[in-house]
Enzyme design. Structure first.
Site, PDB file in Angstrom:
ATOM      1  N   ARG A  32       0.825  -1.218   0.000  1.00  0.00           N
ATOM      2  CA  ARG A  32       0.000   0.000   0.000  1.00  0.00           C
ATOM      3  C   ARG A  32       0.856   1.264   0.000  1.00  0.00           C
ATOM      4  NH1 ARG A  32      -5.430  -0.749   2.390  1.00  0.00           N
ATOM      5  NH2 ARG A  32      -6.064  -2.704   1.470  1.00  0.00           N
ATOM      6  N   ARG A  45      -7.386  11.675  -4.994  1.00  0.00           N
ATOM      7  CA  ARG A  45      -8.662  11.084  -4.583  1.00  0.00           C
ATOM      8  C   ARG A  45      -9.766  12.118  -4.348  1.00  0.00           C
ATOM      9  NH1 ARG A  45     -11.401   8.376  -3.872  1.00  0.00           N
ATOM     10  NH2 ARG A  45     -11.487   7.038  -2.053  1.00  0.00           N
ATOM     11  N   ASP A  83      -6.655  -2.763  -7.156  1.00  0.00           N
ATOM     12  CA  ASP A  83      -7.193  -3.382  -5.942  1.00  0.00           C
ATOM     13  C   ASP A  83      -7.452  -4.853  -6.222  1.00  0.00           C
ATOM     14  OD1 ASP A  83      -8.278  -2.366  -3.173  1.00  0.00           O
ATOM     15  OD2 ASP A  83      -9.545  -4.016  -3.822  1.00  0.00           O
TER      16      ASP A  83
HETATM   17  C1  LIG Z   1      -7.745  -6.971   1.312  1.00  0.00           C
HETATM   18  C2  LIG Z   1      -7.232  -6.099   0.198  1.00  0.00           C
HETATM   19  C3  LIG Z   1      -7.976  -5.112  -0.512  1.00  0.00           C
HETATM   20  N1  LIG Z   1      -7.114  -4.550  -1.434  1.00  0.00           N
HETATM   21  C4  LIG Z   1      -5.886  -5.122  -1.339  1.00  0.00           C
HETATM   22  C5  LIG Z   1      -5.942  -6.122  -0.350  1.00  0.00           C
HETATM   23  C6  LIG Z   1      -4.834  -7.071  -0.031  1.00  0.00           C
HETATM   24  C7  LIG Z   1      -3.783  -6.456   0.791  1.00  0.00           C
HETATM   25  C8  LIG Z   1      -4.204  -6.145   2.185  1.00  0.00           C
HETATM   26  O1  LIG Z   1      -4.626  -7.072   2.887  1.00  0.00           O
HETATM   27  O2  LIG Z   1      -4.054  -4.988   2.565  1.00  0.00           O
HETATM   28  C9  LIG Z   1      -4.720  -4.884  -2.175  1.00  0.00           C
HETATM   29  C10 LIG Z   1      -4.388  -3.520  -2.578  1.00  0.00           C
HETATM   30  N2  LIG Z   1      -5.129  -2.378  -2.460  1.00  0.00           N
HETATM   31  C11 LIG Z   1      -4.442  -1.343  -2.991  1.00  0.00           C
HETATM   32  C12 LIG Z   1      -3.222  -1.823  -3.525  1.00  0.00           C
HETATM   33  C13 LIG Z   1      -2.302  -0.949  -4.331  1.00  0.00           C
HETATM   34  C14 LIG Z   1      -0.908  -1.206  -4.402  1.00  0.00           C
HETATM   35  C15 LIG Z   1      -0.128  -0.949  -3.139  1.00  0.00           C
HETATM   36  O3  LIG Z   1       0.328   0.223  -2.966  1.00  0.00           O
HETATM   37  O4  LIG Z   1       0.157  -1.882  -2.376  1.00  0.00           O
HETATM   38  C16 LIG Z   1      -3.171  -3.185  -3.234  1.00  0.00           C
HETATM   39  C17 LIG Z   1      -2.068  -4.168  -3.515  1.00  0.00           C
HETATM   40  C18 LIG Z   1      -4.877   0.053  -3.046  1.00  0.00           C
HETATM   41  C19 LIG Z   1      -5.946   0.478  -2.148  1.00  0.00           C
HETATM   42  N3  LIG Z   1      -7.120  -0.177  -1.865  1.00  0.00           N
HETATM   43  C20 LIG Z   1      -7.873   0.588  -1.021  1.00  0.00           C
HETATM   44  C21 LIG Z   1      -7.191   1.798  -0.742  1.00  0.00           C
HETATM   45  C22 LIG Z   1      -7.699   2.958   0.100  1.00  0.00           C
HETATM   46  C23 LIG Z   1      -8.963   3.477  -0.456  1.00  0.00           C
HETATM   47  C24 LIG Z   1      -8.984   4.937  -0.820  1.00  0.00           C
HETATM   48  O5  LIG Z   1      -8.099   5.426  -1.554  1.00  0.00           O
HETATM   49  O6  LIG Z   1      -9.943   5.579  -0.413  1.00  0.00           O
HETATM   50  C25 LIG Z   1      -5.983   1.742  -1.460  1.00  0.00           C
HETATM   51  C26 LIG Z   1      -4.937   2.802  -1.547  1.00  0.00           C
HETATM   52  C27 LIG Z   1      -9.224   0.216  -0.535  1.00  0.00           C
HETATM   53  C28 LIG Z   1      -9.387  -1.146  -0.016  1.00  0.00           C
HETATM   54  N4  LIG Z   1      -9.320  -2.288  -0.750  1.00  0.00           N
HETATM   55  C29 LIG Z   1      -9.510  -3.369   0.087  1.00  0.00           C
HETATM   56  C30 LIG Z   1      -9.702  -2.893   1.389  1.00  0.00           C
HETATM   57  C31 LIG Z   1      -9.939  -3.751   2.607  1.00  0.00           C
HETATM   58  C32 LIG Z   1      -9.628  -1.489   1.323  1.00  0.00           C
HETATM   59  C33 LIG Z   1      -9.608  -0.481   2.372  1.00  0.00           C
HETATM   60  C34 LIG Z   1     -10.644  -0.109   3.236  1.00  0.00           C
HETATM   61  C35 LIG Z   1     -10.127   0.959   4.195  1.00  0.00           C
HETATM   62  O7  LIG Z   1      -8.936   1.029   4.481  1.00  0.00           O
HETATM   63  O8  LIG Z   1     -10.973   1.745   4.593  1.00  0.00           O
HETATM   64  C36 LIG Z   1      -9.406  -4.768  -0.346  1.00  0.00           C
END
Ligand SMILES: Cc1c2[nH]c(c1CCC(=O)O)Cc1[nH]c(c(CCC(=O)O)c1C)Cc1[nH]c(c(CCC(=O)O)c1C)Cc1[nH]c(c(C)c1CCC(=O)O)C2
Length: 368
Positions: A32, A45, A83
């Site tokens: 992330r 965003r 994602d």
């Molecule tokens: C479970 C999972 C998800 N997404 C991801 C996982 C597996 C890794 C982990 O366990 O952390 C994977 C992921 N999500 C994102 C990346 C981008 C690459 C990186 O920088 O690692 C990667 C590799 C961007 C993201 N994906 C997300 C964000 C934040 C959302 C935003 O920008 O508003 C980012 C930067 C959203 C997301 N997407 C997901 C969740 C649970 C959430 C967040 C909810 C929260 O924190 O409130 C599903």
């Protein structure tokens, strides 16, 4: 796309460590790393909705590059901004991000399986990810390698059944135990899409791939071996065969099965991955002995140490670097957090983390 279609790579530390080699210091990146702790990310965003950023190659490229620019010379890999939930979208499910992931129409009973798209054409459904990868790899100009990724079948299944994140996982585990055959059918369908998706990421220019099984540790060991492991192994095996038959490069494969530390020894020998990612609940020295040199390791600083101030960060990073050494050498180790960086971290504290890794993981320079 082939390697010669892109600018030559100037920093291969990450790729060498992934192959298990000794490196002059540990390469480092954080899960992330393009995310809400960065003011420049929050600015993008403000203008664009989350999946809009994923679906617009120019924007995905821009946010992927943000940490690479800010920490130039300190970070050794980029990960494409996307994602894991784009795979359920490709299977025809609606996914919202408001701000946590939400599926308005989750899989409730096996009868819902028919709602999933059969024969997913990943080029059609996820072509924007491949375009983003190609664009980003060109824009990186060889500074650092670009990692592609997918969610793992069990973790994606969990989201598709729960309709979002869940602490108890009652619905998804209910499926596994009540409808094991149908659950396996869904897991197989997800696996097929993951394999096609990863092949196309390599074709587009991804130089390594990570599989995120973020919920692996929520399964009892024997349930992990029944409902997650077979699909992870099939991804690695089939992917390698497909890459060879398509004359695409055999990129390093990283498996992050968070919390499944009970399975480290088994995964190292049989799963077919080059690197295992570990969370902070296992001592690096123990992980080292469990995998016994069969794979490289990635991890594992407790992410909340980044809230602990400079003294704590320095102390904990030094400890981690010492723990990961093999025979006094930094070898086959990619430094990272044990899970993703969280929104409240001060970006300057992350810079300090990178600096500490560079300092404390350095190997003594070789004298001929
Ligand atoms: C479970 C999972 C998800 N997404 C991801 C996982 C597996 C890794 C982990 O366990 O952390 C994977 C992921 N999500 C994102 C990346 C981008 C690459 C990186 O920088 O690692 C990667 C590799 C961007 C993201 N994906 C997300 C964000 C934040 C959302 C935003 O920008 O508003 C980012 C930067 C959203 C997301 N997407 C997901 C969740 C649970 C959430 C967040 C909810 C929260 O924190 O409130 C599903």
């Amino acid at each position: 796309m082939a390697d010669h279609d892109f600018p030559p790579l100037k920093n291969d530390l990450f790729l060498r460590a992934a192959r298990g080699e000794e490196t002059e210091r540990a390469p480092v990146w954080v899960m992330r790393q393009a995310g809400r702790y960065l003011p420049e990310f929050r600015k993008v965003r403000e203008q664009h909705e989350f999946f809009k950023v994923c679906q617009t190659p120019e924007l995905a490229k821009e946010v992927t590059l943000q940490p690479i620019r800010r920490y130039s010379g300190l970070v050794d890999a980029a990960i494409i901004f996307s994602d894991i939930l784009v795979v359920p979208q490709a299977l025809g499910m609606e996914v919202l991000m408001n701000p946590a992931p939400a599926f308005p129409d989750p899989l409730t009973t096996p009868d819902d399986i028919k709602k999933l798209k059969a024969n997913v054409d990943v080029k059609k459904e996820l072509g924007y990810v491949f375009d983003a990868i190609t664009l980003t790899r060109k824009a990186l100009n060889g500074e650092v390698p670009l990692i592609g990724f997918t969610g793992a079948p069990w973790t994606l299944f969990m989201y598709m059944v729960e309709g979002g994140g869940s602490k108890t996982m009652q619905k998804s585990k209910g499926w596994l135990f009540k409808w094991p055959k149908e659950s396996k059918e869904v897991l197989d369908r997800i696996t097929d899409v993951c394999i096609d998706y990863l092949v196309e990421q390599v074709r587009a220019g991804a130089q390594a791939l990570q599989i995120f099984d973020s919920n692996a540790g929520d399964l009892a060991p024997h349930h992990f071996h029944e409902f997650s492991y077979p699909y992870l192994a099939r991804i690695a095996t089939t992917l390698r065969t497909r890459l060879t038959s398509l004359s695409l490069p055999q990129v390093p494969l990283i498996l992050f099965a968070k919390g499944a530390n009970h399975a480290l020894a088994h995964l190292a020998i049989t799963a077919g991955y080059d690197v295992l990612g570990i969370d902070w609940l296992v001592e690096p020295s123990l992980a080292r002995s469990l995998v016994n040199g069969k794979v490289a390791l990635q991890g594992n600083l407790e992410p909340n140490v980044l809230y602990g101030g400079r003294e704590a960060i320095e102390r904990e990073v030094k400890r981690m670097c010492d723990e990961f050494r093999v025979d006094g050498k930094t070898k086959g180790w990619i430094a990272n957090l044990g899970h993703g960086i969280t929104p409240g971290v001060d970006p300057e504290d992350l810079r300090f983390f990178f600096e500490c890794v560079q300092k404390y993981s350095a190997n003594p320079t070789k004298t001929a």
